[in-house]
Design a protein around this motif. Structure first.
Motif, short mmCIF file in Angstrom:
data_model
loop_
_atom_site.label_atom_id
_atom_site.label_comp_id
_atom_site.label_asym_id
_atom_site.label_seq_id
_atom_site.Cartn_x
_atom_site.Cartn_y
_atom_site.Cartn_z
N SER A 1 0.82 -1.22 0.00
CA SER A 1 0.00 0.00 0.00
C SER A 1 0.86 1.26 0.00
O SER A 1 0.34 2.36 0.19
N TRP A 2 2.16 1.13 -0.22
CA TRP A 2 3.05 2.30 -0.14
C TRP A 2 2.65 3.38 -1.14
O TRP A 2 2.63 4.57 -0.80
N ARG B 1 -0.26 3.97 -2.61
CA ARG B 1 -1.52 4.59 -2.23
C ARG B 1 -1.32 5.55 -1.04
O ARG B 1 -1.83 6.67 -1.03
N ASP B 2 -0.55 5.10 -0.05
CA ASP B 2 -0.33 5.94 1.12
C ASP B 2 0.43 7.22 0.76
O ASP B 2 0.15 8.29 1.29
N GLY B 3 1.38 7.09 -0.16
CA GLY B 3 2.13 8.27 -0.59
C GLY B 3 1.24 9.24 -1.36
O GLY B 3 1.31 10.46 -1.14
N ASP C 1 -1.98 9.50 -1.08
CA ASP C 1 -2.91 10.09 -0.11
C ASP C 1 -2.28 11.29 0.59
O ASP C 1 -2.92 12.34 0.76
N ALA C 2 -1.03 11.14 0.99
CA ALA C 2 -0.33 12.24 1.67
C ALA C 2 -0.21 13.45 0.72
O ALA C 2 -0.42 14.59 1.13
N VAL D 1 -3.69 15.16 0.34
CA VAL D 1 -4.07 15.92 1.54
C VAL D 1 -3.26 17.22 1.61
O VAL D 1 -3.81 18.29 1.91
N ALA D 2 -1.97 17.12 1.31
CA ALA D 2 -1.13 18.34 1.33
C ALA D 2 -1.67 19.35 0.33
O ALA D 2 -1.75 20.55 0.62
N PHE E 1 8.01 7.57 -0.05
CA PHE E 1 7.17 6.36 0.11
C PHE E 1 7.61 5.28 -0.86
O PHE E 1 7.89 5.55 -1.99
#
Lengths: 125, 130
Positions: free
Chosen positions: A23-24, A26-28, A30-31, A34-35, A125
């Protein structure tokens, strides 16, 4: 290359993992989203296998993961259009920048080093 | 200097959170401020209320809690990462109809916006990834 030529920004998100298997990515992303939603200027650098995220025609992951193609298509809605691809990764994967699903600017290691300095913050990420 | 940490590795299976804890202690020992630790990805397992490691190994959830008690460091857990992995506070447990809660206090569920905010607010945001 002149350091002042490097694109500036609040946040540089470096994506180094392929779209499926972990999920790296996707998580990156997402960050990054959001930023951007918080009004920051965000640049994305696709490095190593992270470049595979930009291959066209991706479906959902075999393991029931949603995949990241849909998220990548939304980047422009968040005003994230500073997209960069590591030239070494392009060469290793035998890909050309113009066959990827989004327009990216190829950058070499000298330029990447300048980008690390020209962004206020870096997340990997 | 005001520090924040981003922890993305699972405790006991990866070194990342163990190194982060050592760094955190060094930060406060040197007299700096450790504003917050943000747990993302598998790092959220550091907040497991029911973690029961062998007694001769470091108890990471307890160690983070001590840091909070002594230095008022906020322990922030990404809610999206946490819910997927079964780490729910009492409110989320009730909302999802779960019998018990699994997030240790004083860890708190929060959004990724907090991570971005830390990056703006602190002098240094240091990442610990596997």
């Amino acid at each position: 290359m002149d350091r002042h030529a490097a694109p500036r920004g609040d946040l540089l998100v470096i994506l180094r993992h392929p779209p499926h298997g972990t999920s790296w990515l996707r998580d990156g992303l997402d960050a990054a989203l959001v930023a951007a939603a918080f009004g920051q200027t965000v640049s994305l650098l696709f490095q190593g296998d992270g470049l595979l995220a930009l291959l066209d025609g991706q479906g959902r992951g075999a393991l029931g993961q949603k995949g990241t193609a849909a998220t990548l298509e939304m980047l422009s809605l968040y005003d994230i259009d500073a997209l960069f691809a590591d030239t070494e990764a392009l060469a290793r994967l035998e890909l050309r920048a113009d066959e990827l699903m989004l327009p990216v600017v190829p950058v070499d290691t000298t330029r990447i080093a300048a980008m690390l300095a020209s962004h206020r913050q870096v997340l990997v990420f | 200097m005001r520090y924040a940490l981003l922890v993305q590795g699972a405790p006991y299976s990866q070194q990342a959170s163990h190194s982060a804890l050592r760094f955190a202690r060094a930060v406060v020992t040197r007299g700096h401020t450790l504003d917050s630790v943000f747990f993302y990805h598998d790092g959220v397992y550091n907040a497991a209320r029911l973690a029961a490691p062998p007694q001769d190994e470091p108890h990471l959830p307890d160690a983070w809690s001590e840091l909070h008690e002594q230095y008022a460091t906020a322990l922030l857990v990404c809610i999206a990462s946490a819910l997927r992995r079964g780490l729910l506070d009492e409110r989320e447990a009730a909302r999802h109809g779960k019998m018990g809660h699994s997030l240790k206090s004083p860890f708190e569920l929060t959004g990724l916006g907090q991570l971005i905010d830390l990056g703006q607010r602190c002098d240094r945001l240091v990442t610990f990834s596997p």
